[in-house]
Design a protein around this motif. Structure first.
Motif, PDB file in Angstrom:
ATOM      1  N   ILE A 244       0.825  -1.206   0.000  1.00 15.43           N
ATOM      2  CA  ILE A 244       0.000   0.000   0.000  1.00 15.43           C
ATOM      3  C   ILE A 244       0.861   1.259   0.000  1.00 15.43           C
ATOM      4  CG2 ILE A 244      -1.701   1.287   1.356  1.00 15.43           C
ATOM      5  CD1 ILE A 244      -2.710  -1.532   2.296  1.00 15.43           C
ATOM      6  N   GLU A 245       1.924   1.250   0.790  1.00 11.62           N
ATOM      7  CA  GLU A 245       2.781   2.438   0.846  1.00 11.62           C
ATOM      8  C   GLU A 245       3.419   2.708  -0.513  1.00 11.62           C
ATOM      9  OE1 GLU A 245       5.839   4.636   3.837  1.00 11.62           O
ATOM     10  OE2 GLU A 245       5.800   2.440   3.872  1.00 11.62           O
ATOM     11  N   LEU A 248       0.759   4.397  -2.612  1.00 15.72           N
ATOM     12  CA  LEU A 248       0.507   5.771  -2.177  1.00 15.72           C
ATOM     13  C   LEU A 248       1.618   6.713  -2.620  1.00 15.72           C
ATOM     14  CD1 LEU A 248      -0.759   5.071   1.462  1.00 15.72           C
ATOM     15  CD2 LEU A 248      -2.157   5.723  -0.503  1.00 15.72           C
ATOM     16  N   PHE A 256      -7.930   6.446  -0.732  1.00 15.41           N
ATOM     17  CA  PHE A 256      -7.513   5.054  -0.933  1.00 15.41           C
ATOM     18  C   PHE A 256      -8.656   4.145  -0.491  1.00 15.41           C
ATOM     19  CE2 PHE A 256      -5.417   1.210   1.028  1.00 15.41           C
ATOM     20  CZ  PHE A 256      -5.166   0.562  -0.172  1.00 15.41           C
ATOM     21  N   LEU A 274      -3.021   1.138   8.614  1.00  9.85           N
ATOM     22  CA  LEU A 274      -3.313   1.686   7.291  1.00  9.85           C
ATOM     23  C   LEU A 274      -3.794   3.137   7.365  1.00  9.85           C
ATOM     24  CD1 LEU A 274      -4.983  -1.251   5.312  1.00  9.85           C
ATOM     25  CD2 LEU A 274      -2.560  -0.703   5.654  1.00  9.85           C
ATOM     26  N   CYS A 278      -2.002   6.178   5.389  1.00  6.24           N
ATOM     27  CA  CYS A 278      -2.686   7.040   4.419  1.00  6.24           C
ATOM     28  C   CYS A 278      -2.548   8.507   4.795  1.00  6.24           C
ATOM     29  CB  CYS A 278      -4.160   6.646   4.333  1.00  6.24           C
ATOM     30  SG  CYS A 278      -4.471   5.093   3.464  1.00  6.24           S
ATOM     31  N   HIS A 279      -2.723   8.822   6.076  1.00  8.02           N
ATOM     32  CA  HIS A 279      -2.667  10.223   6.504  1.00  8.02           C
ATOM     33  C   HIS A 279      -1.260  10.804   6.346  1.00  8.02           C
ATOM     34  CE1 HIS A 279      -6.405   9.266   9.145  1.00  8.02           C
ATOM     35  NE2 HIS A 279      -6.706   9.443   7.866  1.00  8.02           N
ATOM     36  N   HIS A 281       0.561  10.241   3.938  1.00  6.14           N
ATOM     37  CA  HIS A 281       0.677  10.575   2.514  1.00  6.14           C
ATOM     38  C   HIS A 281      -0.437  11.525   2.070  1.00  6.14           C
ATOM     39  CE1 HIS A 281       3.930   7.814   1.174  1.00  6.14           C
ATOM     40  NE2 HIS A 281       3.563   7.127   2.256  1.00  6.14           N
ATOM     41  N   CYS A 283      -3.755  11.333   2.411  1.00  9.56           N
ATOM     42  CA  CYS A 283      -4.794  10.561   1.734  1.00  9.56           C
ATOM     43  C   CYS A 283      -5.836  10.106   2.758  1.00  9.56           C
ATOM     44  CB  CYS A 283      -4.141   9.360   1.048  1.00  9.56           C
ATOM     45  SG  CYS A 283      -5.269   8.199   0.283  1.00  9.56           S
ATOM     46  N   LEU A 285      -8.654   7.282   4.050  1.00  7.49           N
ATOM     47  CA  LEU A 285      -8.837   5.830   3.984  1.00  7.49           C
ATOM     48  C   LEU A 285     -10.327   5.509   3.961  1.00  7.49           C
ATOM     49  CD1 LEU A 285      -7.853   2.894   4.085  1.00  7.49           C
ATOM     50  CD2 LEU A 285      -7.728   3.116   6.593  1.00  7.49           C
TER      51      LEU A 285
END
Length: 497
Positions: A244-245, A248, A256, A274, A278-279, A281, A283, A285
């Motif tokens: 996932i990383e 991203l 995402f 996760l 996400c945060h 980057h 983004c 979730l």
């Protein structure tokens, strides 16, 4: 004759329908009743004083015109009239009269679709044990709630039920989000609501695809005009934080999407870390928990999930048609910063949040909610709360483990290799070599009144799917489906190839 219309029945003493003339339509509406063939026709009402029998003479002894309006069936095809006249060949003047009536009928009858005979029969629903991927059986308490008399969608009692549903969703999701409600629609509707409220044309989204629900999310996102990138895994596998990383960092999405319980393949996706990832980057979730809510642990606030949605027809054991959903403050702020309105008025979270009392403003009418579906969902959430989340998670885990062991004892191969990645609510097993999965599914339905399912999407033809959700997740149901499968493997014909 005047143009004013009435309806009459022509009855012929006959044992068979009259023959059709050349050009007559093939469908003739008739029914046998005590030796009579009843032909339903329309004719024009005569002026007062006009004769009531056939033109120029007394009625034929074999033909009756029934004047009881209770028997009139409006709009039956004029071909019946023509056929009736043919059977009454001894009355040529009647033929001319009926022909005129048929022409009038063709010109004046407003109905051209016959009465649907199937709707005149009582509704018959068979009893089955639903051990597929959903829906699940509805317990009597929830059935009773859904059969309550309707109330208005803005009545204070209904608004109170909606508040209780909101509290039940917050408990099931383990969140304190203000913007928490139930969509008037299925899980698909909640998926679409989440995506179209978060994304605008030109935004970038990353979608994890290891089954059909990732594929559906990617499809919806493309329709919204967003730039979609897919993170792919074969069916039966899950995504690691490193997978996932990498996605991203490469695509820099604003949203995402990932599926917690992939019911098409039986995979349970680990969610730990996760949200933070996400945060980091920049983004949000978004998590699909339609098949996992109540059956596997999920902690929306603790795991920093920004949008979470589910469905009513799985572990909650309510009929399909309402979908819990919740938005974090970060997700709500992103929606407030939109440059354009969401593409759907019906799924606009600004309007829905107000109707559900999530914004502190007086509630406004948005749509007529499915009141009885809300009654059912309220009871499903109440039953989950009474049992307790941890007890529900443990029950699903234990029964899934027993089912997996029983399948192995039958010589079957589990589709998901790692035990920790198996979805407790939907177990997938490979179709045994030499068998047609359709034969096994049909055998259980026909001989044991049990529903299981084949694969979906990429898993079609590869797996059988067995669901143990909510009240259906019991040790006795595990024994019952294993016994039925043992019977199917013995009785279904194996291919010689």
């Amino acid at each position: 004759m005047c143009a004013c219309q009435s309806q009459r029945l022509v009855c012929l003493r006959s044992n068979a329908p009259p023959a059709l003339a050349r050009g007559d339509p093939p469908k003739m509406q008739w029914r046998r009743q005590q030796g009579w063939c009843w032909w339903h026709i329309n004719r024009t009402r005569r002026r007062p004083g006009a004769e009531s029998g056939p033109v120029g003479g007394a009625p034929s002894p074999r033909v009756k015109v029934h004047r009881n309006a209770g028997h009139y069936w409006h709009g039956m095809h004029c071909a019946a009239v023509l056929g009736a006249a043919r059977a009454a060949s001894a009355a040529p003047l009647l033929w001319a009269r009926l022909l005129r009536m048929a022409r009038c009928t063709m010109a004046t009858s407003p109905l051209c679709v016959p009465l649907p005979q199937g709707l005149l029969r009582p509704l018959a629903v068979p009893e089955r044990l639903l051990l597929g991927p959903g829906p699940s059986n509805v317990p009597p308490r929830i059935l009773a709630a859904g059969s309550q008399q309707l109330l208005g969608h803005m009545h204070p009692e209904v608004l109170q039920v909606m508040d209780e549903i909101k509290a039940g969703i917050q408990y099931a999701f383990q969140t304190q989000n203000r913007l928490t409600l139930a969509i008037s629609g299925t899980g698909h509707c909640a998926m679409e609501a989440a995506l179209l409220n978060l994304l605008e044309h030109g935004d970038t989204a990353l979608v994890a695809v290891n089954g059909i629900w990732g594929q559906r999310a990617a499809d919806i996102t493309r329709r919204l005009g967003a730039n979609v990138h897919e993170l792919l895994k074969p069916p039966g596998e899950y995504f690691t934080p490193w997978d996932i990383e990498e996605g991203l960092a490469r695509h820099k999405p604003s949203v995402f999407f990932i599926t917690h319980g992939e019911s098409s393949t039986g995979v349970l996706q680990p969610l730990e870390g996760l949200g933070k990832l996400c945060h980091r980057h920049g983004c949000l979730l978004l998590v699909d928990a339609v098949a996992s809510l109540g059956g596997a642990p999920i902690f929306m606030d603790q795991q920093e999930i920004d949008v979470l949605y589910s469905g009513s027809q799985k572990v909650l054991n309510a009929p399909p048609g309402s979908a819990p959903i919740s938005f974090s403050e970060g997700a709500r702020e992103k929606m407030l910063r939109r440059k354009t309105k969401p593409l759907s008025f019906y799924l606009d979270m600004g309007w829905l949040g107000n109707y559900w009392g999530c914004d502190g403003e007086p509630r406004r009418y948005h749509h007529t909610a499915p009141i009885n579906s809300f009654f059912s969902l309220r009871e499903g959430l109440a039953m989950l709360a009474e049992l307790g989340l941890e007890s529900s998670w443990e029950r699903h885990r234990a029964n899934c483990a027993k089912l997996c062991q029983g399948l192995r004892d039958l010589g079957l191969e589990l589709f998901v290799k790692e035990e920790k990645a198996r979805l407790p609510t939907v177990t997938t097993v490979r179709v045994p070599e030499g068998y047609n999965w359709k034969d096994i599914v049909a055998f259980l339905m026909d001989n044991h009144a049990i529903e299981i399912a084949g694969g979906l999407g990429a898993s079609v033809g590869q797996v059988l799917r067995i669901g143990l959700m909510g009240c259906n997740s019991t040790s006795s149901n595990v024994d019952r489906v294993l016994s039925a499968l043992r019977d199917a493997l013995r009785c279904c014909q194996r291919s010689r190839l």
